[in-house]
Design a protein around this motif. Structure first.
Motif, short mmCIF file in Angstrom:
data_model
loop_
_atom_site.label_atom_id
_atom_site.label_comp_id
_atom_site.label_asym_id
_atom_site.label_seq_id
_atom_site.Cartn_x
_atom_site.Cartn_y
_atom_site.Cartn_z
N LYS A 170 0.77 -1.12 0.15
CA LYS A 170 -0.14 -0.06 -0.11
C LYS A 170 0.93 1.28 0.12
O LYS A 170 1.66 1.32 0.78
N VAL A 171 0.85 2.18 -1.04
CA VAL A 171 1.47 3.39 -1.06
C VAL A 171 0.48 4.64 -0.99
O VAL A 171 -0.57 4.74 -1.55
N VAL A 172 0.76 5.23 0.06
CA VAL A 172 0.13 6.65 0.34
C VAL A 172 1.07 7.77 -0.15
O VAL A 172 2.13 7.83 0.31
N MET A 173 0.45 8.73 -0.73
CA MET A 173 1.12 9.72 -1.29
C MET A 173 0.48 11.04 -1.13
O MET A 173 -0.81 11.25 -1.14
N THR A 174 1.11 12.17 -0.99
CA THR A 174 0.70 13.49 -1.51
C THR A 174 1.16 13.90 -2.60
O THR A 174 2.02 13.63 -3.37
N ALA A 175 0.27 15.05 -3.18
CA ALA A 175 0.77 15.49 -4.57
C ALA A 175 -0.11 16.90 -4.80
O ALA A 175 -1.15 17.33 -4.13
N GLY A 176 0.43 17.71 -5.46
CA GLY A 176 -0.23 18.85 -5.92
C GLY A 176 0.00 20.17 -4.96
O GLY A 176 0.92 19.82 -4.07
N PRO A 177 -0.42 21.38 -4.94
CA PRO A 177 -0.25 22.35 -4.09
C PRO A 177 -1.33 22.25 -2.72
O PRO A 177 -2.29 21.40 -2.72
N ASP A 230 -4.71 15.25 7.90
CA ASP A 230 -5.55 14.43 8.43
C ASP A 230 -5.80 13.22 7.85
O ASP A 230 -6.08 12.18 7.98
N ALA A 231 -6.04 13.61 6.18
CA ALA A 231 -6.12 12.55 5.64
C ALA A 231 -5.25 11.51 5.12
O ALA A 231 -5.36 10.19 5.43
N VAL A 232 -3.62 11.90 5.40
CA VAL A 232 -2.77 11.13 5.14
C VAL A 232 -2.75 10.29 6.61
O VAL A 232 -2.46 8.97 6.66
N LEU A 233 -2.82 11.13 7.94
CA LEU A 233 -2.74 10.01 8.98
C LEU A 233 -3.86 8.93 9.10
O LEU A 233 -3.79 7.95 9.56
N ALA A 234 -5.10 9.30 8.25
CA ALA A 234 -6.09 8.24 8.39
C ALA A 234 -5.43 7.19 7.38
O ALA A 234 -6.09 5.92 7.54
N GLU A 235 -4.76 7.28 6.50
CA GLU A 235 -4.49 6.22 5.36
C GLU A 235 -3.17 5.39 5.82
O GLU A 235 -2.89 4.28 5.33
N VAL A 236 -2.28 6.02 6.73
CA VAL A 236 -1.05 5.65 6.49
C VAL A 236 -0.83 4.27 7.39
O VAL A 236 -0.14 3.39 7.19
N GLY A 286 -0.86 0.68 8.25
CA GLY A 286 -0.76 -0.40 7.06
C GLY A 286 -0.48 -0.05 5.88
O GLY A 286 -0.17 -0.98 4.81
N ALA A 287 0.25 0.97 5.65
CA ALA A 287 0.68 1.39 4.40
C ALA A 287 2.49 0.96 4.39
O ALA A 287 3.04 1.21 5.43
N THR A 288 2.81 0.54 3.35
CA THR A 288 4.18 -0.11 3.23
C THR A 288 5.11 1.01 3.06
O THR A 288 6.34 1.40 3.38
N VAL A 289 4.70 2.08 2.23
CA VAL A 289 5.55 3.45 1.65
C VAL A 289 4.48 4.47 1.79
O VAL A 289 3.26 4.58 1.71
N PHE A 290 5.27 5.67 2.37
CA PHE A 290 4.72 7.04 2.13
C PHE A 290 5.66 7.92 1.33
O PHE A 290 6.84 8.00 1.54
N ILE A 291 5.08 8.30 0.33
CA ILE A 291 5.67 9.52 -0.53
C ILE A 291 5.03 10.81 -0.51
O ILE A 291 3.91 11.06 -1.11
N GLY A 292 5.83 11.68 -0.03
CA GLY A 292 5.35 13.24 0.13
C GLY A 292 5.91 13.87 -1.37
O GLY A 292 7.01 14.27 -1.16
N VAL A 293 4.89 14.27 -2.27
CA VAL A 293 5.33 15.13 -3.28
C VAL A 293 4.86 16.47 -3.48
O VAL A 293 5.25 17.26 -3.99
N ALA A 294 3.82 16.51 -2.38
CA ALA A 294 3.05 17.71 -2.29
C ALA A 294 3.80 18.92 -2.04
O ALA A 294 4.79 18.93 -1.34
N ALA A 295 3.61 20.22 -2.86
CA ALA A 295 4.01 21.38 -2.36
C ALA A 295 3.19 21.93 -1.23
O ALA A 295 2.34 22.67 -1.48
#
Ligand code: CTP
Ligand code: CA
Length: 222
Positions: free
Chosen positions: A14-21, A83-89, A91-100
């Protein structure tokens, strides 16, 4: 007919990511934001999904379609993104922060549209939480990947950011190389050193980043 099967490098992850501004409201019709098209994050989400991962993309406002196989959670502000990230993380194997992520938000959001006057106006800003650093500091963190957008001295700033946020893999780029366009030039930094990925389309770079990430996950599992 010859069929070519790609190995699914991220099957079962499971990969959780952020993206965009992010968009930080001043009043109902105004806000402050960062320059980010979301293209690099969305390309990476697509590459992770194609590599077999379950992908959750927590995205600030962008005008891009959701890549196939990706679940998008749309947010506006950094606080909503956290909040959305902490709710999804969990069980995640990977977190990738791409968001600005906007580093600051207005200390107060006006309930009603602020009317102009002829005077100067001051906006008080308060710091936003650092989502990537928070995830990396969890008791059982997923494997964390950060991005660093710099306008100069990429190696020095990227290495400092990787250490400060305690993330095992950091992707650095110079903003003048990538912002808004379809191509970028990035350098990966991990415990073993520095890996320039060259100049290529964001789609191609996303594949190379996933390859590198998958290698590190295999090494970590050994
Ligand atoms: N990041 C985050 N939350 C924030 C700020 C940044 O999750 N509030 C993440 C970004 O998604 C990126 C990494 O941290 O993966 C680095 O972001 P960047 O803006 O380059 O670094 P900062 O630590 O914010 O430092 P500065 O802007 O001062 O260079
Ligand atoms: Ca920042």
């Amino acid at each position: 007919v010859v069929a070519h099967f790609q190995p699914k490098l991220l099957a079962g992850c499971k990969v959780v990511m952020t993206a965009g501004p992010t968009f930080e409201p001043i009043d109902p019709v105004r806000g402050i934001t960062n320059a980010s098209s979301g293209k690099m994050g969305y390309a990476l989400a697509r590459a992770c999904a194609r590599a077999g991962a379950e992908v959750v993309l927590v995205s600030g406002p962008v005008s891009l379609p959701v890549p196939p196989g990706v679940r998008r959670v749309a947010v506006q502000s950094a606080l909503q993104m956290r909040d959305a990230v902490l709710a999804e993380v969990p069980g995640a194997t990977v977190f990738i922060g791409v968001a600005a992520v906007a580093d600051y938000r207005p200390a107060q959001t006006a309930e009603h549209k602020i009317k102009k006057s002829g005077d100067t106006m001051q906006l008080v800003l308060t710091p936003n939480p650092d989502i990537l650093a928070e995830v990396a500091a969890l008791p059982q963190p997923p494997f964390c990947v950060g991005f660093a957008a710099e306008s100069r001295e990429l190696d020095a700033y990227a290495a400092a950011k990787r250490a400060a946020k305690r993330v095992p893999l950091l992707v650095g780029n110079l903003v003048q190389d990538g912002l808004g366009g379809d191509d970028n030039e990035v350098v990966l930094y991990d415990d073993n050193g520095r890996y320039p990925l060259g100049r290529a389309s964001k789609t191609e770079l996303a594949k190379r980043i996933v390859d590198h990430l998958a290698d590190l996950l295999v090494d970590g599992a050994k």
